[in-house]
Design a protein around this motif. Structure first.
Motif, PDB file in Angstrom:
ATOM      1  N   LEU A 166      -0.646  50.807  11.477  1.00 22.97           N
ATOM      2  CA  LEU A 166      -0.506  49.719  10.787  1.00 22.97           C
ATOM      3  C   LEU A 166       0.466  48.781  11.294  1.00 22.97           C
ATOM      4  CD1 LEU A 166      -0.589  50.979   6.867  1.00 22.97           C
ATOM      5  CD2 LEU A 166      -2.442  49.771   8.159  1.00 22.97           C
ATOM      6  N   GLY A 167       1.379  49.218  11.924  1.00 22.84           N
ATOM      7  CA  GLY A 167       2.546  48.460  12.471  1.00 22.84           C
ATOM      8  C   GLY A 167       2.287  47.075  13.276  1.00 22.84           C
ATOM      9  N   LEU A 168       1.354  47.150  14.183  1.00 25.24           N
ATOM     10  CA  LEU A 168       1.028  46.049  14.996  1.00 25.24           C
ATOM     11  C   LEU A 168       0.212  44.992  14.059  1.00 25.24           C
ATOM     12  CD1 LEU A 168       0.413  47.398  18.446  1.00 25.24           C
ATOM     13  CD2 LEU A 168       2.201  46.018  17.540  1.00 25.24           C
ATOM     14  N   ASN A 169      -0.594  45.708  13.366  1.00 28.19           N
ATOM     15  CA  ASN A 169      -1.455  44.838  12.379  1.00 28.19           C
ATOM     16  C   ASN A 169      -0.507  44.084  11.510  1.00 28.19           C
ATOM     17  OD1 ASN A 169      -2.954  45.043   9.328  1.00 28.19           O
ATOM     18  ND2 ASN A 169      -4.151  43.908  10.877  1.00 28.19           N
ATOM     19  N   TYR A 170       0.513  44.911  10.834  1.00 32.64           N
ATOM     20  CA  TYR A 170       1.468  44.047  10.035  1.00 32.64           C
ATOM     21  C   TYR A 170       2.271  42.930  10.462  1.00 32.64           C
ATOM     22  CZ  TYR A 170       6.010  43.669   7.778  1.00 32.64           C
ATOM     23  OH  TYR A 170       7.046  43.123   7.017  1.00 32.64           O
ATOM     24  N   VAL A 171       2.686  43.253  11.992  1.00 32.87           N
ATOM     25  CA  VAL A 171       3.276  42.199  12.584  1.00 32.87           C
ATOM     26  C   VAL A 171       2.369  41.170  12.956  1.00 32.87           C
ATOM     27  CG1 VAL A 171       4.136  41.642  14.978  1.00 32.87           C
ATOM     28  CG2 VAL A 171       4.559  43.670  13.983  1.00 32.87           C
ATOM     29  N   GLN A 172       1.051  40.989  13.397  1.00 31.37           N
ATOM     30  CA  GLN A 172       0.277  40.142  13.288  1.00 31.37           C
ATOM     31  C   GLN A 172       0.010  39.207  12.155  1.00 31.37           C
ATOM     32  OE1 GLN A 172      -3.876  40.772  13.834  1.00 31.37           O
ATOM     33  NE2 GLN A 172      -3.913  39.517  15.812  1.00 31.37           N
ATOM     34  N   GLN A 173      -0.044  40.017  11.011  1.00 33.34           N
ATOM     35  CA  GLN A 173      -0.109  39.214   9.619  1.00 33.34           C
ATOM     36  C   GLN A 173       0.955  38.689   9.368  1.00 33.34           C
ATOM     37  OE1 GLN A 173      -3.085  38.937   8.284  1.00 33.34           O
ATOM     38  NE2 GLN A 173      -4.139  40.604   9.561  1.00 33.34           N
ATOM     39  N   LEU A 226       8.254  46.071  16.253  1.00 31.81           N
ATOM     40  CA  LEU A 226       8.166  45.953  17.661  1.00 31.81           C
ATOM     41  C   LEU A 226       9.222  46.696  18.459  1.00 31.81           C
ATOM     42  CD1 LEU A 226       7.699  42.177  18.182  1.00 31.81           C
ATOM     43  CD2 LEU A 226       6.109  43.794  18.133  1.00 31.81           C
ATOM     44  N   VAL A 227      10.454  46.877  18.055  1.00 28.73           N
ATOM     45  CA  VAL A 227      11.467  47.863  18.840  1.00 28.73           C
ATOM     46  C   VAL A 227      11.059  49.300  18.730  1.00 28.73           C
ATOM     47  CG1 VAL A 227      13.755  48.408  18.982  1.00 28.73           C
ATOM     48  CG2 VAL A 227      12.999  46.041  18.670  1.00 28.73           C
ATOM     49  N   GLU A 228      10.744  49.707  17.463  1.00 22.73           N
ATOM     50  CA  GLU A 228      10.467  51.099  17.292  1.00 22.73           C
ATOM     51  C   GLU A 228       9.247  51.444  17.843  1.00 22.73           C
ATOM     52  OE1 GLU A 228      10.677  51.957  13.028  1.00 22.73           O
ATOM     53  OE2 GLU A 228      12.778  52.020  13.064  1.00 22.73           O
ATOM     54  N   ASN A 229       8.142  50.510  17.994  1.00 23.68           N
ATOM     55  CA  ASN A 229       7.043  50.795  18.653  1.00 23.68           C
ATOM     56  C   ASN A 229       7.035  51.050  20.268  1.00 23.68           C
ATOM     57  OD1 ASN A 229       4.261  50.836  17.886  1.00 23.68           O
ATOM     58  ND2 ASN A 229       3.876  49.508  19.345  1.00 23.68           N
ATOM     59  N   ALA A 230       7.943  50.255  20.617  1.00 24.91           N
ATOM     60  CA  ALA A 230       8.370  50.220  22.087  1.00 24.91           C
ATOM     61  C   ALA A 230       8.975  51.655  22.426  1.00 24.91           C
ATOM     62  CB  ALA A 230       9.278  48.909  22.514  1.00 24.91           C
TER      63      ALA A 230
END
Length: 418
Positions: A382-389, A318-322
């Protein structure tokens, strides 16, 4: 298969389906009309026989056209004499059996002087009489002396006679369903093929960058003079370590996503201190990206049950995505707060934001918000999908609030029981 080919197949298939459906509806309606006319003729003929049989009992001449149809299921029959209920019912059952009118019917005998129904009964398809409920049938002034018959279930009888057409219609609908399903599968496969192709291209690029960096750093370290420059040596060792960690993180993300897709993800849930995990992540992020991170750790109750490794990865993602979607100098805020139902962990940025039409898709596997021909932000999708899973696996919830051009806020709600 090109997009235009698929579009042409869908258009032609839709036209074919519409044509088949129109033809099927036409023939079913025509068959229904034929059965309806056949039923009407049979009912009129049977009732005419009933009227003439009764006339013969009283030694009267036959009545010409004694039956009048007042509605699709209601008939009145002209008579020249007062009528006995038993005689009428006997002839009704006799003629209906002979003409295969095996359906429920109601009949009523009217008093010609008072114009009131004198007797009425219901008869089932098995020709069993039921007089428990009063019969009320519409009156008419067409005849002086008459009885009336109503077929309340005539429509059901007509549909039973259309069993072939109903079966053919079901087969047609089944074929149409298979066609629609095939089109959906083709479109999904095409989309999946495009997504996989983009994923492979992104993955190749993402892996090439750290590998190239590591190769350059190792080439420098193989030079004899590097031993005389300890600061430079330390810098390149740090570069190799950072790129190695990046590769490791990317591979773990891909492998974890694959495990989640196969339902084989296992969590090692233990007691954790949320603020300690946040600080651990942000120390590494600050070392790589510098300042620009703000902390608002306002929660008092911060002990939770979670998988340490995956929760660290969630916070880091989440931080790196931001950071990826923020213009420099970036401003990222990591905040925690207690609620009556648990803890809220949120990561906010003042970056480019997400258009509203894409908000419900950002957690899809391999999905990346379209940016036209510009691809300044790297990633697999894949990042947000991984976070959600991972959030779902912990039985938590995640939501996002975003304004295009102003920034986004991702919030994870950790219930009190966790």
């Amino acid at each position: 298969m090109t997009r235009n080919t698929i579009r042409l197949i869908i258009v032609l298939g839709s036209l074919a389906i519409a044509g088949i459906l129109a033809v099927q509806i036409y023939w079913v309606k025509r068959a229904y009309d034929i059965e309806s006319a056949k039923f009407r003729q049979t009912a009129i003929h049977a009732l005419s026989e009933v009227a003439n049989n009764i006339s013969r009992v009283y030694e009267l001449a036959d009545i010409e056209n004694p039956v009048e149809q007042l509605s699709s299921d209601y008939y009145v029959v002209n008579l020249r004499t007062p009528l006995d209920a038993e005689v009428l019912e006997h002839y009704l059952k006799l003629e209906f059996k002979e003409h295969d009118l095996n359906t429920d019917f109601e009949y009523g005998i009217y008093d010609c002087d008072t114009d009131e129904i004198r007797y009425g009964a219901r008869v089932t398809a098995n020709f069993v009489t039921n007089t428990e409920e009063p019969i009320v049938l519409p009156k008419t002034d067409k005849f002086l002396n008459y009885f009336a018959v109503k077929f309340p279930n005539s429509s059901e009888m007509l549909f039973k006679n259309l069993d072939f057409w109903i079966l053919s219609s079901l087969i047609t609908l089944l074929v149409m369903g298979f066609f629609v399903y095939a089109m959906v599968v083709i479109l999904r496969q095409k989309r999946l093929s495009e997504v996989q192709r983009d994923f492979v291209n992104n993955m190749t690029h993402e892996f090439q960058t750290p590998i190239s960096t590591i190769r350059v750093a190792t080439d420098v370290l193989t030079q004899p003079k590097i031993l005389d420059q300890p600061e430079r040596l330390k810098k390149y060792v740090q570069i190799i370590r950072q790129e190695n960690n990046r590769l490791k993180s990317q591979v773990e993300t891909v492998l974890t996503t694959a495990k989640v897709g196969r339902g084989k993800l296992q969590l090692d849930v233990q007691m954790q201190e949320l603020h300690s995990l946040i600080n651990e992540v942000l120390e590494g992020v600050k070392a790589e990206h510098g300042e620009g991170l703000k902390l608002k750790l306002n929660a008092d109750r911060t002990t939770i049950f979670a998988d340490r490794v995956h929760l660290l990865s969630v916070i880091r993602n989440l931080v790196e995505n931001a950071i990826k979607y923020s213009k420099k100098p970036f401003e990222i805020t990591v905040e925690t707060k207690n609620t009556q139902n648990g803890i809220i962990l949120s990561v906010s940025d003042k970056g480019i934001g997400i258009p509203k039409e894409y908000l419900n898709k950002i957690f899809n596997k391999f999905y990346r918000v379209p940016t036209g021909n510009v691809h300044n932000v790297k990633g697999f999708g894949l990042g947000l999908n991984y976070v959600q899973q991972i959030v779902k696996a912990h039985k938590w919830t995640i939501n996002v609030i975003s304004e295009y051009g102003e920034g986004s806020t991702f919030s994870i709600h950790i219930p009190q029981e966790n």
